[in-house]
Structures are given as structure tokens and as C-alpha cells.
Design an enzyme around this catalytic site. Structure first.
Site, PDB file in Angstrom:
ATOM      1  N   SER A  96       0.822  -1.217   0.000  1.00 50.30           N
ATOM      2  CA  SER A  96       0.000   0.000   0.000  1.00 50.30           C
ATOM      3  C   SER A  96       0.855   1.265   0.000  1.00 50.30           C
ATOM      4  CB  SER A  96      -0.947  -0.037   1.189  1.00 50.30           C
ATOM      5  OG  SER A  96      -1.872   1.023   1.148  1.00 50.30           O
ATOM      6  N   ASP A 110      -2.623   6.286  -3.704  1.00 53.29           N
ATOM      7  CA  ASP A 110      -1.536   5.643  -2.966  1.00 53.29           C
ATOM      8  C   ASP A 110      -0.959   4.518  -3.812  1.00 53.29           C
ATOM      9  OD1 ASP A 110      -3.677   3.888  -2.737  1.00 53.29           O
ATOM     10  OD2 ASP A 110      -3.110   3.221  -0.732  1.00 53.29           O
ATOM     11  N   ASP A 121      -1.103   1.260  -3.993  1.00 55.42           N
ATOM     12  CA  ASP A 121      -1.899   0.175  -4.586  1.00 55.42           C
ATOM     13  C   ASP A 121      -3.234   0.654  -5.132  1.00 55.42           C
ATOM     14  OD1 ASP A 121      -3.139   0.552  -2.082  1.00 55.42           O
ATOM     15  OD2 ASP A 121      -3.747  -1.540  -1.972  1.00 55.42           O
ATOM     16  N   ASP A 154      -5.994   1.986  -3.737  1.00 58.44           N
ATOM     17  CA  ASP A 154      -7.293   1.818  -3.082  1.00 58.44           C
ATOM     18  C   ASP A 154      -7.707   3.048  -2.276  1.00 58.44           C
ATOM     19  OD1 ASP A 154      -5.608   1.576  -0.898  1.00 58.44           O
ATOM     20  OD2 ASP A 154      -6.435  -0.323  -0.195  1.00 58.44           O
TER      21      ASP A 154
END
Length: 454
Positions: free
Chosen positions: A101, A246, A248, A250
Site C-alpha cells: 500500500s 496511494d 496500490d 485503493d
């Protein structure tokens, strides 16, 4: 206490802590737990972000899945929410995202999703851990024609792009103007390619930064955790809006045309208003966490909306939404769940809903954002003994200090004490109208907690 999984999957330093051997075991155990009730050969999707260790972890996961007889579809570099969406669309048995992340590149992680495209609950993670350490893994070895096969399916990203086109094409065509230009910061991460595809497809004018991943520059002074560069970019280029994802993909945060931040709480307020105007906000309710700003509480109350707060973590927000039939929830950090579209936080989706709200309101981003007033907030970590971090509410001096301050605030401030789930820390968060005063009080309470619980 779980041994491997934390609050958001497994996250460790790649190749030393998150070793290929550990990943192989996690894959075998996960494939078994998530597909043990099926009567067919399971299919599992794997997506990853741009970290240098991504292919290493991916290879170990593929080996683990194939060795126990599961088939694998490799999606390549792709945002987490795209994996969740494709899991449901393709009716896969499970999926995995390889990402840490917002963390720096040396970390990597593993997040499992169920066949419904949702992060698996704590109970299933505990069951996976039990299988990993039970000695049962050797029994899960496929032989002969039962060994799984893998295939590259990189073109499936186009299904995700089409999903956005189907949902937002008409809105953008009817409302976009030539002078509306968006700045995009993709954090050198999983949205680096697909965000451009989506914005081009929808005809949204944009300028993009931090979209040249090299394996080690993911989240490096960029993206939703480092907004300074995007703020400067928006002001210098006189853009209508800035969007930061960010690593990843999400989560999403935004910058208005004046360079001011639009955080997750403001995003929830703006999107809730747009949905309710169309009669699409289910039960006129927003779901957030206990860390949401007091300003969101005030906004909800002033606009006759209900605000339900859960413990910290987007999975707990989702659980509450599913349980009670709500369709909007999220976190201050920019995880926003729009359950009518996707059962996980989706940065690109959130940004498009924000753009839609701005265009349909026919106002600037700053004018829309100003409708919610956020209170100054301070967070201080207090170091304590691990075995005492849950005892803060048993100490009379600590309780008295908190109660005295809350009484003084009289509804115009808030004190939240939260033990860390992973470290010997207690987090002291205070909100109020005076930044200097709440900082002083937070430090006083943090010092008291440290003194009493060392």
C-alpha cells in the site's frame, strides 16, 4: 494474537521477513481455506503493484497455488480495487494483491480477497495461519494432472477501464468544460498506467506526475501520503483539481484549485451530498471510523444525515455497511467505499465521484470543500509497556484527566485514546477549535499515560 496477519493482510520487509518460503506456505494454506467448499478446480487471481520485489513474491505465490492444484490468472501491475472488481466479474474463487500500500518500496505484503471481491475476515486469516503451522501443508500437494496451471491475463485491465466508461461516460460528456483540468499523482504505483487510460477514455483533461515507476520510487515523496508536490503542481499549472492515489490505488486524497487538501472526511461529505440529492444515499447514512474528524459529525448533524462510526480499518467500515445496508463509508486517510460499485476502497472511483460532484454542482472544488469545516486535530504516541497498553481506562488519574477535558470541550472537542494494534504505544488524539491548546493537552495526557503505564 495472530502470528502472520496484521490489520491489513501480511506486511513485512520483502525477502528477509516476507520470504519466498513464507509466501509459498501462505499461498498453499490460503488456496485450501478459500476453496475447500468448492467442487471444482479453484481459480485464483493475482495482482501486484510496482515494487521491485513484486515478481519475487508473485513467483512464490504462483508456486504455492499451483502445487496444491489451484489455477492462477496473473493480472500484472494493477490497482487493488481492480483485482476486487475482476474477482467478482470473472467469478474467481479468490484473489490476492501483492502490495504494501502506502509503505516504502522495501516492504511488501499479501492481501487475500474472497470470491465476493472483499478482504477476507479475521476468522479466515486465523484459519490460514492455523493450516500454515499445523503440518497439514504436505497433504495439500497435487500430483500428476491435478497440478494447477497459470496464465498471463494482463489485458483484463481493460475490463476495469470499461467499468468506469460505462458508469461515468454520460456524466462527463454532459458536464465537462474545456477549462476543467485535473492534476494526477499516481505515486509511481499501481495506478501509473490505468489512471491515464481511464481519464483519456472519459475525455477528462489532465496533467500527470509521478507515473514513471522504477521498482523503488513507489510512494517516494509522492502520492496520497506526500501531497506537497501535488499542491505545488496544481498552483503552478492553475489546475481545477489535484488527485493523489496511494501505491496500490485503493485510496485517494485531493487538492482544490487553491492548494488546500481535501481529505477522506471531506470526500465523504461531498460525495454523500451528491448521492443524497439524487436519492441514492441509502438510509441517509455515512459510515466512518472513530478517527473521523469531529467536523464530519457536525456536517452530518447539520444536514440531517446519520453518521455511524466503527473501529479503525476499512474492513470494519465495510462490515457495518453490509450488515445494515449502507452504500457509502470510508476513512480519513482516503479509503472510500462506494458499495453500489465496488466492495473495497477504490481511488480512481473516488476521484471520479468527486469530479462528478464538482461538475454537477457547477462550483469550484474549494467552494464544495468549504461546506464542511474540519476541526484542528493532533495525534501523539505514548510509549508504554506492551502488557499495560490496554489498561489506560483503569487508571483513575488518566480517566480524570480525560473526563475533565471532555467536560471542558462541551461538545466542541473530542478526546480519543487508542492502543496500537502492533506496537507498545497508546495513541492520544484530541480535536478542538484551538490548535495550540489541544496540542498542549494532548502532550499532557500522553505524558501522564507514559508515566503511569511504563
Amino acid at each position: 494474537m495472530r502470528k502472520y496477519f496484521g490489520t491489513d493482510g501480511i506486511r513485512r520487509i520483502a525477502n528477509t521477513e516476507l520470504t519466498p518460503e513464507l509466501v509459498y506456505k501462505v499461498a498453499k494454506a490460503g488456496a485450501y481455506v478459500l476453496s475447500k467448499h468448492t467442487d471444482h478446480t479453484p481459480t485464483i487471481l493475482i495482482g501486484r503493484d510496482t515494487r521491485i520485489s513484486g515478481t519475487l513474491i508473485e513467483s512464490a505465490m504462483v508456486a504455492g497455488f499451483l502445487s496444491c492444484g489451484a489455477n492462477v490468472k496473473l493480472l500484472g501491475v494493477i490497482p487493488t480495487p481492480a483485482v476486487a472488481y475482476l474477482t467478482r466479474k470473472l467469478k474467481a474463487d479468490a484473489s490476492v494483491v501483492i502490495s504494501a500500500s502506502h509503505n516504502t518500496y522495501e516492504f511488501n505484503g499479501i492481501k487475500y480477497f474472497s470470491n465476493k471481491g472483499m478482504k477476507i475476515p479475521d476468522t479466515l486469516e486465523e484459519e490460514i495461519e492455523e493450516i500454515m503451522d499445523s503440518g497439514k501443508l504436505d497433504e495439500l500437494t497435487a500430483v500428476s494432472d491435478k497440478i494447477g496451471v497459470s496464465e498471463y491475463c494482463f489485458d483484463l485491465i481493460d475490463e476495469y477501464v470499461y467499468f468506469f466508461r460505462k458508469q461515468f461516460d454520460d456524466v462527463m460528456e454532459n458536464n465537462l468544460t474545456d477549462d476543467f483540468i485535473v492534476g494526477l499523482d499516481t505515486a509511481n504505483g499501481a495506478t501509473s498506467i490505468v489512471a491515464e487510460k481511464v481519464f483519456k477514455t472519459l475525455g477528462i483533461k489532465y496533467k500527470i506526475i509521478n507515473n514513471q515507476p522504477d521498482g523503488i520510487n513507489i510512494n517516494q515523496n509522492c502520492g496520497s501520503t506526500h501531497l506537497e508536490g501535488l499542491k505545488k503542481f496544481v498552483i503552478e499549472n492553475q489546475l481545477s483539481l489535484g488527485i493523489a492515489y496511494d501505491g496500490d490505488g485503493d485510496r485517494c486524497l485531493a487538492i482544490d484549485e487553491k492548494g488546500n487538501e481535501i481529505d477522506g472526511d471531506k470526500l465523504l461529505a461531498i460525495i454523500s451530498s451528491n448521492l443524497r440529492e439524487k436519492g441514492q444515499l441509502k438510509k441517509d447514512t455515512i459510515v466512518a471510523t472513530v478517527m473521523s474528524n469531529l467536523g464530519l459529525n457536525k456536517y452530518a448533524k447539520d444536514n440531517d444525515l446519520a453518521l455511524i462510526q466503527t473501529k479503525v480499518g476499512d474492513r470494519y467500515v465495510l462490515e457495518e455497511m453490509l450488515k445494515e445496508g449502507f452504500n457509502l463509508g470510508g476513512e480519513q486517510s482516503g479509503h472510500v467505499i462506494l458499495l453500489d460499485y465496488n466492495p473495497t476502497g477504490d481511488g480512481i472511483l473516488t476521484s471520479l465521484m468527486l469530479i462528478k460532484s464538482i461538475l454537477e454542482s457547477n462550483v469550484t472544488a474549494s467552494q464544495l470543500s468549504d461546506k464542511i469545516k474540519l476541526y484542528p486535530q493532533v495525534l501523539i504516541n505514548s510509549k508504554v509497556s506492551s502488557d499495560k497498553k490496554y489498561d489506560y481506562d483503569k487508571d483513575e488519574n488518566i480517566k480524570d484527566a480525560i473526563e475533565k477535558l471532555e467536560k471542558e470541550f462541551a461538545g466542541n472537542g473530542r478526546v480519543l485514546i487508542r492502543p496500537s494494534g502492533t506496537e507498545p504505544l497508546i495513541r492520544v488524539m484530541i480535536e478542538g477549535e484551538d490548535q495550540e491548546y489541544i496540542t498542549q493537552k494532548a502532550q499532557e495526557i500522553a505524558n501522564l499515560i507514559q508515566e503511569k503505564l511504563r
